[in-house]
Motif scaffolding. Structure first.
Motif, PDB file in Angstrom:
ATOM      1  N   LEU A 134     -10.539  33.007 -34.472  1.00 41.07           N
ATOM      2  CA  LEU A 134     -11.741  33.305 -33.807  1.00 41.07           C
ATOM      3  C   LEU A 134     -12.069  34.809 -33.900  1.00 41.07           C
ATOM      4  O   LEU A 134     -13.359  35.249 -33.745  1.00 41.07           O
ATOM      5  CB  LEU A 134     -11.821  33.160 -32.108  1.00 41.07           C
ATOM      6  CG  LEU A 134     -11.722  31.629 -31.936  1.00 41.07           C
ATOM      7  CD1 LEU A 134     -11.432  31.454 -30.453  1.00 41.07           C
ATOM      8  CD2 LEU A 134     -13.092  30.879 -32.339  1.00 41.07           C
ATOM      9  N   SER A 191     -15.511  37.648 -31.385  1.00 38.20           N
ATOM     10  CA  SER A 191     -15.963  37.531 -32.553  1.00 38.20           C
ATOM     11  C   SER A 191     -17.322  38.395 -32.716  1.00 38.20           C
ATOM     12  O   SER A 191     -17.993  38.426 -31.915  1.00 38.20           O
ATOM     13  CB  SER A 191     -16.378  36.044 -32.633  1.00 38.20           C
ATOM     14  OG  SER A 191     -16.656  35.760 -34.024  1.00 38.20           O
ATOM     15  N   GLY A 192     -17.441  38.684 -34.028  1.00 35.97           N
ATOM     16  CA  GLY A 192     -18.619  39.471 -34.622  1.00 35.97           C
ATOM     17  C   GLY A 192     -18.546  40.855 -34.280  1.00 35.97           C
ATOM     18  O   GLY A 192     -19.454  41.859 -34.018  1.00 35.97           O
ATOM     19  N   ALA A 208     -13.711  33.524 -25.627  1.00 33.93           N
ATOM     20  CA  ALA A 208     -14.184  33.746 -26.989  1.00 33.93           C
ATOM     21  C   ALA A 208     -15.121  32.584 -27.507  1.00 33.93           C
ATOM     22  O   ALA A 208     -15.835  32.986 -28.350  1.00 33.93           O
ATOM     23  CB  ALA A 208     -12.883  33.914 -27.685  1.00 33.93           C
ATOM     24  N   GLN A 209     -14.474  31.461 -27.270  1.00 31.99           N
ATOM     25  CA  GLN A 209     -15.479  30.380 -27.893  1.00 31.99           C
ATOM     26  C   GLN A 209     -16.784  30.229 -27.448  1.00 31.99           C
ATOM     27  O   GLN A 209     -17.947  30.039 -28.151  1.00 31.99           O
ATOM     28  CB  GLN A 209     -14.666  29.102 -27.812  1.00 31.99           C
ATOM     29  CG  GLN A 209     -13.371  28.814 -28.435  1.00 31.99           C
ATOM     30  CD  GLN A 209     -12.723  27.599 -28.085  1.00 31.99           C
ATOM     31  OE1 GLN A 209     -13.521  26.420 -28.589  1.00 31.99           O
ATOM     32  NE2 GLN A 209     -11.503  27.337 -27.859  1.00 31.99           N
ATOM     33  N   LYS A 268     -18.901  33.040 -28.925  1.00 36.85           N
ATOM     34  CA  LYS A 268     -19.367  32.893 -30.396  1.00 36.85           C
ATOM     35  C   LYS A 268     -20.301  31.813 -30.524  1.00 36.85           C
ATOM     36  O   LYS A 268     -21.180  31.678 -31.367  1.00 36.85           O
ATOM     37  CB  LYS A 268     -18.024  32.583 -31.047  1.00 36.85           C
ATOM     38  CG  LYS A 268     -18.064  32.194 -32.480  1.00 36.85           C
ATOM     39  CD  LYS A 268     -16.918  31.991 -33.220  1.00 36.85           C
ATOM     40  CE  LYS A 268     -17.250  31.913 -34.838  1.00 36.85           C
ATOM     41  NZ  LYS A 268     -15.917  31.388 -35.638  1.00 36.85           N
ATOM     42  N   ASN A 269     -19.870  30.504 -29.649  1.00 38.25           N
ATOM     43  CA  ASN A 269     -20.781  29.270 -29.952  1.00 38.25           C
ATOM     44  C   ASN A 269     -21.944  29.479 -28.988  1.00 38.25           C
ATOM     45  O   ASN A 269     -22.826  28.522 -29.317  1.00 38.25           O
ATOM     46  CB  ASN A 269     -19.976  28.064 -29.702  1.00 38.25           C
ATOM     47  CG  ASN A 269     -18.807  28.069 -30.718  1.00 38.25           C
ATOM     48  OD1 ASN A 269     -18.819  28.458 -31.793  1.00 38.25           O
ATOM     49  ND2 ASN A 269     -17.637  27.282 -30.066  1.00 38.25           N
ATOM     50  N   ALA A 302     -23.835  34.192 -28.262  1.00 38.69           N
ATOM     51  CA  ALA A 302     -24.390  34.981 -29.379  1.00 38.69           C
ATOM     52  C   ALA A 302     -25.474  34.254 -30.036  1.00 38.69           C
ATOM     53  O   ALA A 302     -26.625  35.019 -30.320  1.00 38.69           O
ATOM     54  CB  ALA A 302     -23.210  35.281 -30.255  1.00 38.69           C
TER      55      ALA A 302
END
Length: 370
Positions: free
Chosen positions: A201, A229-230, A249-250, A253-254, A257
């Motif tokens: 990730l 992430s990012g 984190a998921q 990211k999903n 963001a």
């Protein structure tokens, strides 16, 4: 009365001698066996004793030692009986080969024995011939049998019992916790798999020592997260368990963001967390059950900063804050796919200024999203 002259007396044999001769002739003519005729007397020879040696060497002769002379007297039977004879006497070994020394008074037996050549001869020597107790002074020389070579017993080495010693083995040194097996103090397989997911990730984290602040307050395998992430920063760095970190984190990211880019045309720069690990009860109330924060299983989000510099506070939005209200509602609705508990503004007074996300396990697998 007439007297003879001396010459006549010398010419006639004495009467006594003449009478003896007459008596001997009369005895021979009469066939009496008491006396032998003079011719027979001259032809008589002293009979030699018959001595035979046994086929095997007598037991009293030790092949490796000096000849042993039996102290028992040799009787007449030894000379007459060939089975009992100890000395050779026959055609192959005539008696004349036996060296016999008569015993007389004043003879030193030790000196006589030492007079033998070197004390070792081929003929047996019989001492005491002519006495009632003849005995064997020496035996025929016999070659000693080959003695088996017997090795001297080696001194037995004393065995010293040694205590078992612990030797340091060449065990590999693991600097990476993911490579260290659990039997060597490493983490379980589930923890390793979780960290592999964080790397995929793009999460920046580090493993920190286990946390144990008391009863109900511990994280066996904590991580300290600094970026998601990012390149989205977590300020300050959050100490969590790996499972809540993976879910968070998921979600960022999903869900977070993409929602920010749609509504504000900008990505997320940083997230301000108000609480990660904290050893306290729910809502910090005395007597309440321990919070999920005490296990590093929860995180509170108070502010989201976008790349354009706009900061979005987590609170009840104003009536005209349409984009902010839409973003916060979208965050609350989508977060229930990743967490088991979601609380925020409007849930209660304790969550009016932040979102609370945790992974509390309930028996009914119930998810509380308010």
């Amino acid at each position: 009365m007439s007297f003879s002259s001396p010459e006549s007396l010398r010419s006639r044999p004495p009467l006594a001698g003449l009478a003896l001769m007459v008596a001997l002739v009369a005895a021979g003519c009469s066939g009496e066996s008491g006396l032998a005729p003079p011719g027979d007397l001259l032809g008589m020879e002293q009979a030699s004793p018959m001595i035979r040696a046994e086929s095997a060497a007598p037991a009293m002769f030790a092949p490796s030692a000096a000849p042993v002379v039996s102290a028992a007297p040799v009787g007449q039977a030894m000379f007459n009986d060939p089975d009992l004879a100890l000395l050779p006497n026959g055609p192959d070994a005539p008696m004349q080969n036996v060296l016999a020394y008569p015993v007389s008074s004043g003879v030193d037996m030790q000196q006589m024995t030492s007079a033998l050549p070197e004390g070792r001869v081929d003929q047996p020597v019989v001492m005491g011939i002519g006495t009632d107790q003849p005995r064997l002074a020496t035996a025929p020389r016999m070659e000693p049998a080959a003695q088996p070579q017997i090795q001297a017993p080696q001194p037995e080495m004393s065995r010293v019992e040694e205590k078992p010693r612990l030797l340091a083995g060449l065990l590999p040194r693991f600097s990476n916790p993911l490579a260290k097996p659990q039997w060597a103090g490493g983490m379980p397989a589930a923890e390793k798999a979780c960290r592999q997911r964080l790397k995929r990730l793009g999460v920046t984290f580090r493993d920190v020592p286990a946390i144990n602040s008391g009863k109900g307050c511990s994280i066996p395998y904590p991580v300290e997260v600094t970026e998601l992430s990012g390149g989205i920063e977590i300020k300050p760095a959050a100490k969590l368990n790996c499972q809540i970190t993976d879910a968070f984190a998921q979600w960022v990211k999903n869900e977070l963001a993409p929602a920010a880019r749609v509504r504000y045309l900008s990505g997320v720069k940083s997230i301000r967390q108000l609480s990660s690990y904290s050893c306290r009860t729910m809502n910090s109330k005395r007597g309440a059950p321990m919070s999920e924060h005490a296990k590093g299983n929860a995180i509170d989000v108070g502010k989201i900063t976008l790349d354009n510099g706009r900061g979005i506070l987590v609170r009840q939005p104003g009536f005209f804050a349409f984009r902010e209200k839409s973003l916060l509602n979208n965050i609350r609705a989508d977060s229930c796919k990743y967490f088991t508990t979601v609380l925020g503004p409007g849930s209660d007074v304790h969550h009016k200024d932040h979102f609370h996300f945790d992974l509390r396990q309930r028996k009914t697998s119930y998810r509380h999203c308010d």
